[in-house]
Design a protein around this motif. Structure first.
Motif, short mmCIF file in Angstrom:
data_model
loop_
_atom_site.label_atom_id
_atom_site.label_comp_id
_atom_site.label_asym_id
_atom_site.label_seq_id
_atom_site.Cartn_x
_atom_site.Cartn_y
_atom_site.Cartn_z
N LEU A 1 0.87 -1.26 0.00
CA LEU A 1 0.20 -0.10 0.03
C LEU A 1 0.91 1.25 -0.03
CD1 LEU A 1 -2.98 -0.87 2.42
CD2 LEU A 1 -2.75 -0.99 0.08
N ARG A 2 1.85 1.19 0.70
CA ARG A 2 2.89 2.59 0.72
C ARG A 2 3.47 2.73 -0.62
NH1 ARG A 2 6.19 0.82 5.48
NH2 ARG A 2 4.56 1.34 7.09
N GLU A 3 3.73 1.51 -1.26
CA GLU A 3 4.39 1.77 -2.68
C GLU A 3 3.28 2.37 -3.56
OE1 GLU A 3 5.80 -2.17 -3.55
OE2 GLU A 3 7.43 -1.87 -1.94
N ARG A 4 2.00 1.72 -3.19
CA ARG A 4 1.03 2.46 -4.22
C ARG A 4 0.54 3.62 -4.09
NH1 ARG A 4 -3.29 -2.17 -4.04
NH2 ARG A 4 -4.55 -0.64 -4.23
N MET A 5 0.46 3.82 -2.60
CA MET A 5 -0.45 5.14 -2.34
C MET A 5 0.38 6.08 -1.76
SD MET A 5 -3.52 3.24 -0.69
CE MET A 5 -4.40 5.11 -0.63
N ASP A 6 1.74 5.69 -1.80
CA ASP A 6 2.54 6.76 -1.14
C ASP A 6 2.31 7.33 0.45
OD1 ASP A 6 4.98 8.08 -1.44
OD2 ASP A 6 4.13 9.84 -2.34
N LEU A 7 1.78 6.14 0.99
CA LEU A 7 1.38 6.42 2.43
C LEU A 7 2.73 7.14 3.28
CD1 LEU A 7 -0.97 3.40 3.41
CD2 LEU A 7 -1.51 6.10 3.01
N PRO A 8 2.49 8.08 3.94
CA PRO A 8 3.53 8.24 4.97
C PRO A 8 3.56 7.17 6.08
CG PRO A 8 1.58 9.93 5.16
CD PRO A 8 1.30 9.10 3.85
N LEU A 9 4.73 7.12 6.73
CA LEU A 9 4.76 6.36 7.87
C LEU A 9 3.77 6.57 9.11
CD1 LEU A 9 8.42 5.58 7.96
CD2 LEU A 9 6.64 3.87 8.98
N ASN A 10 3.54 7.77 9.19
CA ASN A 10 2.89 7.89 10.74
C ASN A 10 1.67 8.76 10.32
OD1 ASN A 10 4.38 6.77 12.78
ND2 ASN A 10 5.96 8.01 12.05
N ILE A 11 0.90 8.40 9.33
CA ILE A 11 -0.47 9.17 9.01
C ILE A 11 -1.47 8.81 10.06
CG2 ILE A 11 -0.05 9.74 6.67
CD1 ILE A 11 -2.65 7.71 6.17
N GLU A 12 -2.12 9.78 10.45
CA GLU A 12 -3.44 9.27 11.55
C GLU A 12 -4.56 9.47 10.79
OE1 GLU A 12 -4.59 10.28 15.94
OE2 GLU A 12 -2.57 9.63 15.68
N LEU A 13 -5.37 8.33 11.03
CA LEU A 13 -6.77 8.52 10.19
C LEU A 13 -7.81 9.03 11.09
CD1 LEU A 13 -6.61 5.64 7.60
CD2 LEU A 13 -6.56 7.85 6.90
N ARG A 14 -7.30 9.32 12.27
CA ARG A 14 -8.45 9.95 13.24
C ARG A 14 -9.04 11.06 12.73
NH1 ARG A 14 -8.96 8.45 18.32
NH2 ARG A 14 -7.17 7.65 18.90
N VAL A 15 -10.37 11.19 12.77
CA VAL A 15 -11.02 12.48 12.24
C VAL A 15 -10.86 13.67 13.25
CG1 VAL A 15 -12.93 13.65 11.22
CG2 VAL A 15 -12.78 11.08 11.26
#
Ligand code: ATP
Length: 235
Positions: free
Chosen positions: A221-235
């Motif tokens: 997912l990180r490779e595909r979406m370039d997700l940063p390591l410590n994103i927090e999806l909390r609203v």
């Protein structure tokens, strides 16, 4: 492939009036994996869980657990091998921890002999004879987890299992999940916090607006979406 899938979700939808809580989900949970379902409040995680457990009927689509259609004639028996930790476990303040588990064991038809080991497993052996009213929020959460372990389920659904736990208790909790996985138990858990689960699950699905937006290993997912390591999806 789907041959090792213990849970299959196909084209599942749940509509509450105009609200599309779950809006066309396809998902395979593989035998023995620890699977994370992540998303904001309202993404549809809890609704998907409740449908996978047969607690609410799907508006469309099909879910199978171990090949058995959820909600069908054979599901009642299959359901006994499934443990569930709901987002909010209802506990009775006047019961002790052990009495609480005896109560749940009777409800589920699980053996009374499972109760003390389940308390031990979640680190509540010392508190077994104390009333729940004296339990901290974290202890209540662990008692809820112990309840889900009654009957020695081979499949566990855990809805936001670490809510109310401090960092040390969260580490202990995941250590217990690793033990269970080593015993071959399949687990699905939800979270808002990617940073908490990304190094701990085998695969995860990111859910938003009732749909699975992405699914795979964290690395993929990180490779595909370039997700940063410590994103927090909390609203
Ligand atoms: P949370 O982290 O708050 O549990 P979630 O991702 O689990 O969020 P759901 O609880 O599944 O999300 O809710 C998805 C959507 O469906 C939300 O818009 C919610 O308001 C709606 N919804 C859920 N249950 C019902 C219900 N029984 N009646 C009407 N709407 C509902």
């Amino acid at each position: 492939g789907t041959t090792d899938a213990v849970v299959t979700v196909r084209g599942v939808r749940k509509h509450y009036g105009a609200v599309h809580a779950v809006d066309g989900v396809d998902l395979d949970i593989r035998r023995g994996e620890l699977f994370g379902l992540i998303g904001h409040n309202g993404a549809g995680k809890s609704t998907l869980f409740k449908m996978m457990l047969g607690l609410v009927p799907a508006s469309a689509g099909e879910i199978r657990i171990g090949g058995v259609a959820v909600g069908g004639r054979d599901f009642r028996a299959a359901r006994r091998a499934v443990g569930y930790l709901p987002e909010n476990v209802v506990l009775y303040d006047n019961l002790t921890g052990l009495e609480t588990l005896h109560f749940f064991a009777r409800l589920k038809g699980a053996a009374a002999a499972d109760c003390a080991p389940a308390l031990e497993r979640v680190g509540l052996a010392q508190a077994a004879r104390r009333r729940v009213r004296e339990y901290s929020k974290g202890m209540r959460q662990r008692l809820g987890f112990a309840q889900a372990l009654l009957g020695k389920p081979r499949l566990l659904f855990l809805d936001e299992p670490t809510t109310g736990l401090d960092p040390e208790a969260i580490r202990d909790f995941y250590a217990t999940l690793r033990e269970l996985r080593a015993e071959g138990v399949t687990m699905v858990l939800t979270s808002h916090i990617l940073a908490e689960i990304q190094e701990r699950v085998d695969r995860l699905a990111i859910m938003a607006a009732g749909k699975v937006q992405a699914l795979g290993t964290v690395q993929a997912l990180r490779e595909r979406m370039d997700l940063p390591l410590n994103i927090e999806l909390r609203v």
